[in-house]
Design a protein around this motif. Structure first.
Motif, PDB file in Angstrom:
ATOM      1  N   GLU A 238       0.864  -1.185   0.000  1.00 36.01           N
ATOM      2  CA  GLU A 238       0.000   0.000   0.000  1.00 36.01           C
ATOM      3  C   GLU A 238       0.898   1.231   0.000  1.00 36.01           C
ATOM      4  OE1 GLU A 238      -2.683   1.783   3.328  1.00 36.01           O
ATOM      5  OE2 GLU A 238      -3.896   0.281   2.262  1.00 36.01           O
ATOM      6  N   LEU A 239       0.757   2.044  -1.037  1.00 35.08           N
ATOM      7  CA  LEU A 239       1.584   3.231  -1.212  1.00 35.08           C
ATOM      8  C   LEU A 239       0.662   4.434  -1.374  1.00 35.08           C
ATOM      9  CD1 LEU A 239       4.569   4.071  -1.527  1.00 35.08           C
ATOM     10  CD2 LEU A 239       4.330   3.709  -3.989  1.00 35.08           C
ATOM     11  N   ARG A 240       0.836   5.446  -0.535  1.00 35.64           N
ATOM     12  CA  ARG A 240      -0.023   6.623  -0.593  1.00 35.64           C
ATOM     13  C   ARG A 240       0.802   7.869  -0.290  1.00 35.64           C
ATOM     14  NH1 ARG A 240      -4.693   6.266   1.839  1.00 35.64           N
ATOM     15  NH2 ARG A 240      -4.729   4.011   2.123  1.00 35.64           N
ATOM     16  N   SER A 241       0.306   9.032  -0.739  1.00 36.16           N
ATOM     17  CA  SER A 241       1.024  10.281  -0.467  1.00 36.16           C
ATOM     18  C   SER A 241       0.053  11.450  -0.425  1.00 36.16           C
ATOM     19  CB  SER A 241       2.088  10.544  -1.542  1.00 36.16           C
ATOM     20  OG  SER A 241       1.475  10.842  -2.791  1.00 36.16           O
TER      21      SER A 241
ATOM     22  N   ARG B 132       7.952   7.522   4.746  1.00 35.89           N
ATOM     23  CA  ARG B 132       7.677   6.742   5.959  1.00 35.89           C
ATOM     24  C   ARG B 132       7.399   5.315   5.528  1.00 35.89           C
ATOM     25  NH1 ARG B 132       3.538  11.366   8.062  1.00 35.89           N
ATOM     26  NH2 ARG B 132       5.100  12.887   8.701  1.00 35.89           N
ATOM     27  N   LEU B 133       8.325   4.425   5.843  1.00 36.30           N
ATOM     28  CA  LEU B 133       8.229   3.032   5.428  1.00 36.30           C
ATOM     29  C   LEU B 133       7.914   2.151   6.628  1.00 36.30           C
ATOM     30  CD1 LEU B 133       9.849   4.426   3.098  1.00 36.30           C
ATOM     31  CD2 LEU B 133      10.967   2.232   2.732  1.00 36.30           C
TER      32      LEU B 133
ATOM     33  N   ARG C 172      13.591   2.475  -0.184  1.00 39.67           N
ATOM     34  CA  ARG C 172      13.823   3.917  -0.042  1.00 39.67           C
ATOM     35  C   ARG C 172      14.581   4.456  -1.262  1.00 39.67           C
ATOM     36  NH1 ARG C 172      13.303   7.139   4.344  1.00 39.67           N
ATOM     37  NH2 ARG C 172      12.889   5.313   5.646  1.00 39.67           N
ATOM     38  N   LYS C 173      15.540   3.692  -1.744  1.00 36.45           N
ATOM     39  CA  LYS C 173      16.311   4.119  -2.919  1.00 36.45           C
ATOM     40  C   LYS C 173      15.407   4.234  -4.151  1.00 36.45           C
ATOM     41  CE  LYS C 173      20.316   2.864  -5.721  1.00 36.45           C
ATOM     42  NZ  LYS C 173      21.424   1.876  -5.913  1.00 36.45           N
TER      43      LYS C 173
ATOM     44  N   ASN D  74       3.434   0.900   3.096  1.00 30.92           N
ATOM     45  CA  ASN D  74       3.139  -0.195   4.026  1.00 30.92           C
ATOM     46  C   ASN D  74       3.287  -1.532   3.306  1.00 30.92           C
ATOM     47  OD1 ASN D  74       2.426   1.404   6.280  1.00 30.92           O
ATOM     48  ND2 ASN D  74       0.408   1.775   5.406  1.00 30.92           N
ATOM     49  N   LEU D  75       3.938  -2.465   3.960  1.00 30.60           N
ATOM     50  CA  LEU D  75       4.077  -3.823   3.430  1.00 30.60           C
ATOM     51  C   LEU D  75       3.755  -4.807   4.545  1.00 30.60           C
ATOM     52  CD1 LEU D  75       4.932  -5.922   1.293  1.00 30.60           C
ATOM     53  CD2 LEU D  75       7.281  -5.683   2.159  1.00 30.60           C
TER      54      LEU D  75
END
Length: 296
Positions: A23-26, A35-36, A50-51, A65-66
């Protein structure tokens, strides 16, 4: 085209006994804030994610989120010989004591014995964290691509709104230029009347000095430069909207310049119609600034 800082993407996958969900949101942000939330037992995963994110995203408060789950119960069942021997010895002692006491016990069954703790054991599988990490890192670019695709769609919608607002600013600026030409005759007549009134009622007035002061007043009421700069800002904003990449900071700075020119125009107006145009310009520019806050 521009991209929005608002986006969302989700995905799922599986490999061996593991399954997971991304889940990836911004949302808006002044810079890039990552924020991982990922499992810390997968070494190297957070650094790799992050890279990838810093390469693909320029601005925004981004949360990744994973969640990883593991399917248990896949190991083979084996008999713990030592524990079985201990259990059988205990049963033999119990039966012997019962016989001495004249108590008859029912024969023990194999099913009764295997349910005793420790007799049957399930083999545990050692997770290959390195292989899992490689699989996850290879899958993540597709998630980021979906995420940026949504940000691009949002950005296209933002661009249409901003383009309409820029057209409104251009129209209002043209109206201000027209009104300034109409006002020029009125200002000139007013200055002439005031000059004549001063000369008629004052003796020994330095005519050259008075002319300089009146010329200064005329310059201070001239809005030609503000009109020219507003037109230039509209062209610059449209050029930024047509660019690829992160232009949000430049647009935000440009909105400040728009607002400065509109304020100056209102201050120099000295005319009800021109003041109303200036206030309308400020209202549209404020609306643009709100939209620009969401541009990457």
């Amino acid at each position: 085209m521009i991209r929005s800082m608002t986006g969302f993407a989700s995905a799922s996958g599986a490999s061996g006994p593991h399954s997971w969900g991304w889940e990836l949101r911004s949302v808006n942000g002044k810079g890039l804030d990552l924020r991982l939330r990922v499992p810390d037992w997968v070494d190297g995963l957070e650094a790799g994610l992050r890279k990838q994110l810093t390469t693909a995203i320029a601005r925004g408060n981004v949360t990744c989120n994973l969640r990883i789950t593991r399917e248990d119960g896949g190991g083979a069942l084996t008999v713990n010989a030592d524990q079985l021997e201990t259990v059988l010895d205990a049963l033999h002692q119990i039966e012997a004591r019962a016989m001495d006491a004249g108590i008859s016990l029912a024969p023990s069954k194999a099913t009764d014995i295997v349910t005793m703790r420790g007799v049957l054991e399930q083999a545990t599988t050692v997770d290959d964290a390195a292989a899992l990490c490689a699989t996850l890192l290879a899958e993540f670019p597709a998630v980021v691509e979906d995420f940026n695709a949504m940000r691009a769609r949002e950005g296209a919608a933002l661009a249409r709104v901003l383009e309409a607002q820029l057209s409104e600013v251009a129209d209002l600026t043209a109206q201000a230029a027209t009104q300034a030409q109409t006002r020029k005759k009125e200002v000139s007549l007013t200055l002439q009347r005031n000059l004549a009134r001063v000369l008629d009622n004052a003796e020994g007035v330095d005519a050259d000095r008075l002319a300089q002061e009146l010329a200064l007043i005329a310059v201070k009421s001239d809005i030609t430069e503000e009109i020219d700069r507003l037109h230039a800002h509209v062209d610059a904003a449209r050029a930024l909207l047509a660019q690829d990449g992160a232009v949000g900071r430049k647009l935000d700075f440009l909105m400040q310049e728009f607002n400065r020119e509109a304020n100056t125009l209102c201050a120099k107006a000295q005319n009800t119609a021109l003041t109303q145009i200036g206030l309308a310009l400020k209202a549209v520019i404020d609306q643009m600034r709100e939209q620009v806050q969401n541009v990457e």
